[in-house]
Write a protein that holds these residues in place. Sequence first.
Motif, short mmCIF file in Angstrom:
data_model
loop_
_atom_site.label_atom_id
_atom_site.label_comp_id
_atom_site.label_asym_id
_atom_site.label_seq_id
_atom_site.Cartn_x
_atom_site.Cartn_y
_atom_site.Cartn_z
N UNK A 156 1.18 5.61 -7.17
CA UNK A 156 0.86 5.80 -5.96
C UNK A 156 0.06 4.64 -5.60
N UNK A 157 -0.01 4.20 -4.42
CA UNK A 157 -1.01 3.02 -3.66
C UNK A 157 -1.87 3.74 -2.94
N UNK A 158 -3.27 3.48 -2.85
CA UNK A 158 -4.44 3.86 -2.00
C UNK A 158 -4.76 2.97 -1.20
N UNK A 159 -4.85 3.16 0.00
CA UNK A 159 -5.06 1.97 1.16
C UNK A 159 -6.51 2.26 1.61
N UNK A 160 -7.74 2.00 0.97
CA UNK A 160 -8.92 2.59 1.35
C UNK A 160 -9.38 2.02 2.70
N UNK A 161 -9.90 2.75 3.63
CA UNK A 161 -10.44 2.44 4.95
C UNK A 161 -11.67 2.82 5.11
N UNK A 162 -12.60 1.96 5.66
CA UNK A 162 -14.01 2.40 6.06
C UNK A 162 -14.39 2.41 7.52
N UNK A 163 -13.41 1.66 8.23
CA UNK A 163 -13.66 1.59 9.59
C UNK A 163 -12.23 2.08 10.43
N UNK A 164 -12.33 2.70 11.60
CA UNK A 164 -11.07 3.03 12.39
C UNK A 164 -10.44 1.77 12.81
N UNK A 165 -11.32 0.73 13.26
CA UNK A 165 -10.43 -0.62 13.63
C UNK A 165 -9.82 -1.12 12.31
N UNK A 166 -10.09 -1.24 10.94
CA UNK A 166 -9.35 -1.56 10.11
C UNK A 166 -8.13 -0.67 9.89
N UNK A 167 -8.36 0.60 9.93
CA UNK A 167 -7.18 1.75 9.88
C UNK A 167 -6.28 1.36 11.15
N UNK A 168 -6.40 1.35 12.13
CA UNK A 168 -5.62 0.93 13.29
C UNK A 168 -4.87 -0.32 13.13
N UNK A 169 -5.45 -1.30 12.77
CA UNK A 169 -4.87 -2.65 12.70
C UNK A 169 -3.79 -2.68 11.51
N UNK A 170 -4.12 -2.15 10.26
CA UNK A 170 -3.24 -1.96 9.39
C UNK A 170 -1.95 -1.22 9.68
N UNK A 171 -2.13 -0.02 10.45
CA UNK A 171 -1.09 0.80 10.84
C UNK A 171 -0.21 0.01 12.01
N UNK A 172 -0.79 -0.60 12.93
CA UNK A 172 0.12 -1.45 13.68
C UNK A 172 0.82 -2.58 13.33
N UNK A 173 0.43 -3.22 12.08
CA UNK A 173 1.04 -4.20 11.43
C UNK A 173 1.90 -3.74 10.34
N UNK A 204 -2.75 13.82 11.93
CA UNK A 204 -1.77 13.15 12.76
C UNK A 204 -1.94 11.84 13.00
N UNK A 205 -2.88 11.17 12.83
CA UNK A 205 -2.99 9.59 12.93
C UNK A 205 -2.08 8.91 11.81
N UNK A 206 -2.18 9.48 10.83
CA UNK A 206 -1.60 8.84 9.71
C UNK A 206 -0.09 8.58 9.79
N UNK A 207 0.56 7.30 9.66
CA UNK A 207 1.80 6.99 9.83
C UNK A 207 2.78 8.03 9.03
#
Length: 91
Positions: A3-20, A45-48
Amino acid sequence: MPASYEIKISRSDFLSDCNAAKWQKYLAFSAGVFFGVPEGLIKKDEVPPGCGLIVRHANIWRVIKAPRWGKYELGGDVAMKLLIDGIERQQ
C-alpha cells in the motif's frame, strides 16, 4: 499487498494533490493508496474514489475508509527502482 500512504498535513496540499491526481502514480508501486491525515483535516467523502483514508487521532491511527485494492504484481523495473531508492536513503 503493498500500500502507498500519501501523508497530508494541510488542506491545500491535499486538494492540490487530488486535483492533479498525483496519487494515481502510486498505483504503479502498490495495490492501493491511502491518504493519511490528522483528525479533522478532511472528510471521508472528499477522498478520491478508490482511495482509502487513515486518520491520526490523539495516540492512534484509524482506518476510516479502505482503498479499492487492485491486483498488483511487482515487475522487474519497479523492484529495481525500490531497491535503488532504498540504498540511496541509507547513504
